[in-house]
Design an enzyme around this catalytic site. Structure first.
Site, PDB file in Angstrom:
ATOM      1  N   PHE A   1       0.818  -1.225   0.000  1.00 31.37           N
ATOM      2  CA  PHE A   1       0.000   0.000   0.000  1.00 31.37           C
ATOM      3  C   PHE A   1       0.846   1.267   0.000  1.00 31.37           C
ATOM      4  O   PHE A   1       0.385   2.337   0.370  1.00 31.37           O
ATOM      5  CB  PHE A   1      -0.974   0.022   1.182  1.00 31.37           C
TER       6      PHE A   1
ATOM      7  N   ILE B   1       2.705  -8.407  -4.330  1.00 36.25           N
ATOM      8  CA  ILE B   1       2.140  -7.777  -3.134  1.00 36.25           C
ATOM      9  C   ILE B   1       0.654  -8.117  -2.980  1.00 36.25           C
ATOM     10  O   ILE B   1      -0.061  -7.479  -2.228  1.00 36.25           O
ATOM     11  CB  ILE B   1       2.341  -6.253  -3.136  1.00 36.25           C
TER      12      ILE B   1
ATOM     13  N   ARG C   1      -6.837  -1.004 -21.528  1.00 27.37           N
ATOM     14  CA  ARG C   1      -7.134  -2.421 -21.742  1.00 27.37           C
ATOM     15  C   ARG C   1      -7.049  -3.189 -20.427  1.00 27.37           C
ATOM     16  O   ARG C   1      -6.106  -3.017 -19.650  1.00 27.37           O
ATOM     17  CB  ARG C   1      -6.132  -2.996 -22.735  1.00 27.37           C
ATOM     18  N   ILE C   2      -8.010  -4.032 -20.180  1.00 29.76           N
ATOM     19  CA  ILE C   2      -8.027  -4.854 -18.968  1.00 29.76           C
ATOM     20  C   ILE C   2      -7.444  -6.218 -19.323  1.00 29.76           C
ATOM     21  O   ILE C   2      -8.043  -6.981 -20.091  1.00 29.76           O
ATOM     22  CB  ILE C   2      -9.454  -4.984 -18.415  1.00 29.76           C
TER      23      ILE C   2
ATOM     24  N   PRO D   1      -9.694  -9.662 -16.322  1.00 30.88           N
ATOM     25  CA  PRO D   1     -10.885  -9.111 -15.654  1.00 30.88           C
ATOM     26  C   PRO D   1     -11.067  -9.612 -14.228  1.00 30.88           C
ATOM     27  O   PRO D   1     -11.620  -8.895 -13.389  1.00 30.88           O
ATOM     28  CB  PRO D   1     -12.037  -9.584 -16.548  1.00 30.88           C
ATOM     29  N   LYS D   2     -10.622 -10.827 -13.947  1.00 28.56           N
ATOM     30  CA  LYS D   2     -10.808 -11.395 -12.614  1.00 28.56           C
ATOM     31  C   LYS D   2      -9.973 -10.654 -11.582  1.00 28.56           C
ATOM     32  O   LYS D   2     -10.499 -10.192 -10.555  1.00 28.56           O
ATOM     33  CB  LYS D   2     -10.432 -12.874 -12.624  1.00 28.56           C
TER      34      LYS D   2
ATOM     35  N   GLN E   1      -9.205  -6.006  -7.702  1.00 29.90           N
ATOM     36  CA  GLN E   1      -8.542  -4.758  -7.335  1.00 29.90           C
ATOM     37  C   GLN E   1      -9.550  -3.636  -7.097  1.00 29.90           C
ATOM     38  O   GLN E   1      -9.450  -2.893  -6.115  1.00 29.90           O
ATOM     39  CB  GLN E   1      -7.585  -4.345  -8.457  1.00 29.90           C
TER      40      GLN E   1
ATOM     41  N   GLY F   1      -2.920   2.215 -15.415  1.00 28.75           N
ATOM     42  CA  GLY F   1      -2.957   1.689 -14.054  1.00 28.75           C
ATOM     43  C   GLY F   1      -4.365   1.652 -13.487  1.00 28.75           C
ATOM     44  O   GLY F   1      -5.171   2.546 -13.741  1.00 28.75           O
TER      45      GLY F   1
ATOM     46  N   GLU G   1      -4.961   1.758  -7.851  1.00 32.04           N
ATOM     47  CA  GLU G   1      -5.343   2.766  -6.861  1.00 32.04           C
ATOM     48  C   GLU G   1      -6.558   3.576  -7.267  1.00 32.04           C
ATOM     49  O   GLU G   1      -7.135   4.296  -6.447  1.00 32.04           O
ATOM     50  CB  GLU G   1      -4.153   3.701  -6.616  1.00 32.04           C
TER      51      GLU G   1
END
Length: 713
Positions: free
Chosen positions: A228, A452, A595-596, A599-600, A605, A670, A673
């Site tokens: 984090f 992580i 682009r993903i 997806p899982k 996230q 990204g 976050e």
């Protein structure tokens, strides 16, 4: 095709069967256990460290103080702090390390630490809220003030205006794995097993501090039990572990206690923000001023650049921002999941909601009216921006436009709806990777990245598999060792975008080399069949570079395009007015993030980010005790964080279909976050919608609500 499939994590089985080794699990021969002893005062001078009683205990080998430690060389970033402990008798925050007890067992070292007596001369400490105020440029240039347009003219022309202050307390990262380092010197070289988010940072700082070539420092860190942001820089305990091992010529392990994670590591600091924003009768912004004050230590500086969101989110002719710091006797604050826009969105998106009510405009329509077609700060075109599509899909999935027709009461619960925009800076780092193709048919990705808990190893396997035309099950990965190619950090939501691009390039290079070896066309090569014919291993190298070979850029840097991630979050809350209890009933997040790849893991996230944001909004805050200038409750039992009972099953995540070739050759940006931004404001906005109480200080607790509900109108 592997990319786009919801593949389970490649390291998952190793974790659930206990095979994943974390830093503290490593036990080189002759290991000593180190326990740090901290200063009892927050400001002053250490007069004496009495070690006699500790040394009388069986199993205590040595107690190191400032007199025993080598004189460290000057350190620079990526060192978290530039003033390293155990180098003088001056202390500037409570629990600053002043001694290291080394024992044959952890129990002996802990018992010895309890017997060390530290005598100190205290001086009055500066505490948050009463420290010294000064301006600061922020970190990495992110906090530079912006002066666009005529602010006063814009505010004067506003038909509606909101001027408010918003604040949040200090709050700690609290990863499940406390920070840990094991150091073992052999022949002038040192190996560290370390709990980090970027292993290649560590040799640079250890080399500076101890005067050894960074090439002689190896860091092994495949698994990190949560980060984090608190494990992104190099912290004093890492330097102290390596130094202690060198002094006693034996391997040393130091694992921070939970209490030391509060006082010797980092946290998100106390942040005060003032927003002054105005709009015309149609809701178009005329001026925006955003100022931030961050509490930071006496000798170090981290200024939370929360104003970045106001520079980038909305079209506005006049935008002025400012940063300042308040210096106090506290340990160093630093990045925490969704830094910058996390705190910034709390203030800006709360103020936008207040402005929408002042203007009589739906909160979503106010945001749509101020959509920025180009980057407001520099006027650059966006690399890709589908925020309007995210607004539309999020509102549709939530039923935002029809919320007024739904019941506002459910038994004792008053129902409220709130929304906010989400955005996060696009932080990019250079990255390298290697792909090995070995007959008769295996591919191995090699990259010094870390796990992580976000699933990036799976994403890298998928990217390599797609580039090679293989199934993901035919690709494996080696990671977490500075002997492997530097893949950049696993913070700043950068890994998939940057390391993924390096992996893609390495796979393409390996494919090309295999084709050359067989005299075939790389574009038409069946890699699986070719490997059955190949006689030797083929190795491909890949690199992701930034414009001008920069070591880092944000929001596009010197690229002709501005780059960010985007989204919108909608939440429904229930409030029991008799008890002040607030409950999250459902949430929808819709995102424009390129682009993903998986997806899982991506949905995992984003769901976690919304839960994280709820914790910030309604529960989290570390109390600070001003008399002794210290964190009051330094343990997990005093931390309020969301558990299963706090979170409903009804959390929907939607990704807009998007490919961003300018941010990364993978098309990704990204996401790690992004989902944490906007949530706190959306919750506060829903609270106002439910009971008419506007909360401007986090967290929104029952005590806060009861006090406000009982106050005269």
């Amino acid at each position: 095709m592997s990319v786009g499939k919801p593949i389970s994590r490649v390291e998952g089985r190793r974790k659930v069967t206990g095979g994943a080794l974390y830093a503290a699990d490593n036990m080189p021969p002759g290991l000593l256990y180190g326990v740090l002893v901290g200063s009892p005062v927050a400001a002053g001078r250490i007069v004496a460290v009495r070690t006699e009683a500790a040394l009388q205990l069986t199993g205590v080998v040595r107690v190191l103080t400032a007199r025993d430690m080598p004189r460290f060389g000057a350190v620079t970033a990526p060192a978290a702090v530039l003033r390293l402990p155990l180098q003088s008798d001056v202390v500037e925050y409570e629990d600053e390390p002043v001694a290291i007890v080394l024992g044959e067992t952890l129990e002996a070292a802990e018992a010895g630490a309890a017997r060390v007596r530290v005598e100190a001369e205290a001086v009055p400490a500066l505490v948050p809220g009463h420290g010294g105020l000064s301006t600061a440029p922020g970190e990495a240039g992110l906090g530079a003030p912006m002066r666009k347009g005529d602010l006063q003219a814009g505010l004067k022309a506003a038909r509606h205006r909101v001027v408010q202050e918003y604040s949040q307390p200090g709050r700690h990262h609290n990863p499940i794995e406390p920070s840990a380092t094991v150091a073992w010197w052999q022949g002038g070289k040192v190996t560290l097993w370390d709990s980090v988010q970027r292993g290649t940072n560590v040799p640079l700082v250890i080399g500076q501090a101890l005067g050894v070539p960074s090439a002689d420092v190896r860091v092994i860190a495949p698994h990190t039990g949560g980060g984090f942001g608190c494990k992104g820089y190099v912290w004093p305990h890492e330097v102290l572990t390596a130094a202690a091992a060198k002094v006693v010529d034996r391997p040393v392990k130091i694992v921070l206690s939970r209490a030391q994670m509060y006082s010797m590591l980092t946290y998100q600091g106390f942040i005060r923000q003032e927003v002054d924003v105005g709009c015309d009768a149609q809701g178009r912004l005329t001026a925006l001023r955003h100022g931030v004050v961050t509490t930071t230590p006496i000798s170090e500086t981290f200024s939370e650049p929360a104003t970045e969101i106001s520079k980038n989110l909305y079209a506005c002719p006049a935008i002025w921002t400012s940063q300042a710091v308040e210096r106090a006797n506290v340990n160093l604050n630093n990045a925490m999941r969704a830094p910058v826009e996390g705190p910034g969105s709390w203030a800006l998106e709360s103020a936008m909601d207040e402005l929408s009510h002042a203007a009589g405009i739906d909160p979503l329509d106010l945001r749509l009216a101020n959509f920025a077609k180009v980057d407001p700060q520099h006027g650059k075109p966006w690399s890709s921006n589908k925020l309007r599509e995210a607004y539309a899909e999020g509102a549709r999935l939530y039923g935002w436009r029809g919320r007024a027709a739904r019941p506002r009461q459910d038994g004792p619960w008053r129902i409220g709806h709130g929304m906010a925009a989400c955005t996060m800076g696009n932080f990019r780092f250079p990255a390298t990777a290697r792909v090995r193709l070995a007959p008769p048919g295996r591919a191995v990705v090699e990259a010094n990245t870390h796990d992580i808990g976000t699933g990036t190893q799976t994403v890298f396997v998928q990217i390599a598999a797609e580039a090679l035309g293989l199934d993901a099950s035919e690709v494996s990965i080696r990671w977490g060792d500075t002997n492997l190619p530097d893949a950049g950090p696993v913070h700043g939501s950068a890994a998939t975008m940057c390391t993924g691009a390096a992996v893609q390039a390495a796979a393409a290079d390996a494919r090309r080399r295999l084709a050359e070896a067989l005299g075939a066309n790389a574009d038409e090569l069946d890699v699986r069949a070719a490997l059955r014919r190949a006689s030797a291993e083929v190795v491909g190298e890949g690199r992701f570079r930034l414009p001008g070979n920069a070591p880092f850029d944000a929001d596009g840097g010197t690229s002709p395009y501005a780059m960010r991630t985007w989204g919108a979050v909608f939440v429904e809350v229930g409030i029991d007015e008799d008890f002040g209890i607030i409950r999250l009933r459902r949430a929808v997040g819709a995102y424009s993030a390129g682009r993903i790849i998986n997806p899982k893991t991506a949905r995992s996230q984003m769901t976690g980010g919304i839960i994280w944001g709820w914790g910030k909004a309604a529960m989290e805050g570390t109390p600070f005790e001003p008399t002794h200038a210290r964190w009051l409750a330094k343990n997990l039992s005093n931390v309020s964080i969301p558990v299963n009972a706090d979170i409903p099953a009804d959390i929907q995540i939607h990704f807009v279909d998007e490919f961003d070739p300018h941010a990364s050759p993978t098309g990704a940006r990204g996401i790690g976050e992004l989902a944490s931004t906007g949530v706190a404001a959306a919750v506060a906005n829903a609270v106002f919608d439910a009971v008419g109480v506007r909360v401007r200080h986090l967290p929104i607790t029952p005590a806060t609500l009861l006090k406000r509900l009982a106050a005269p109108a």
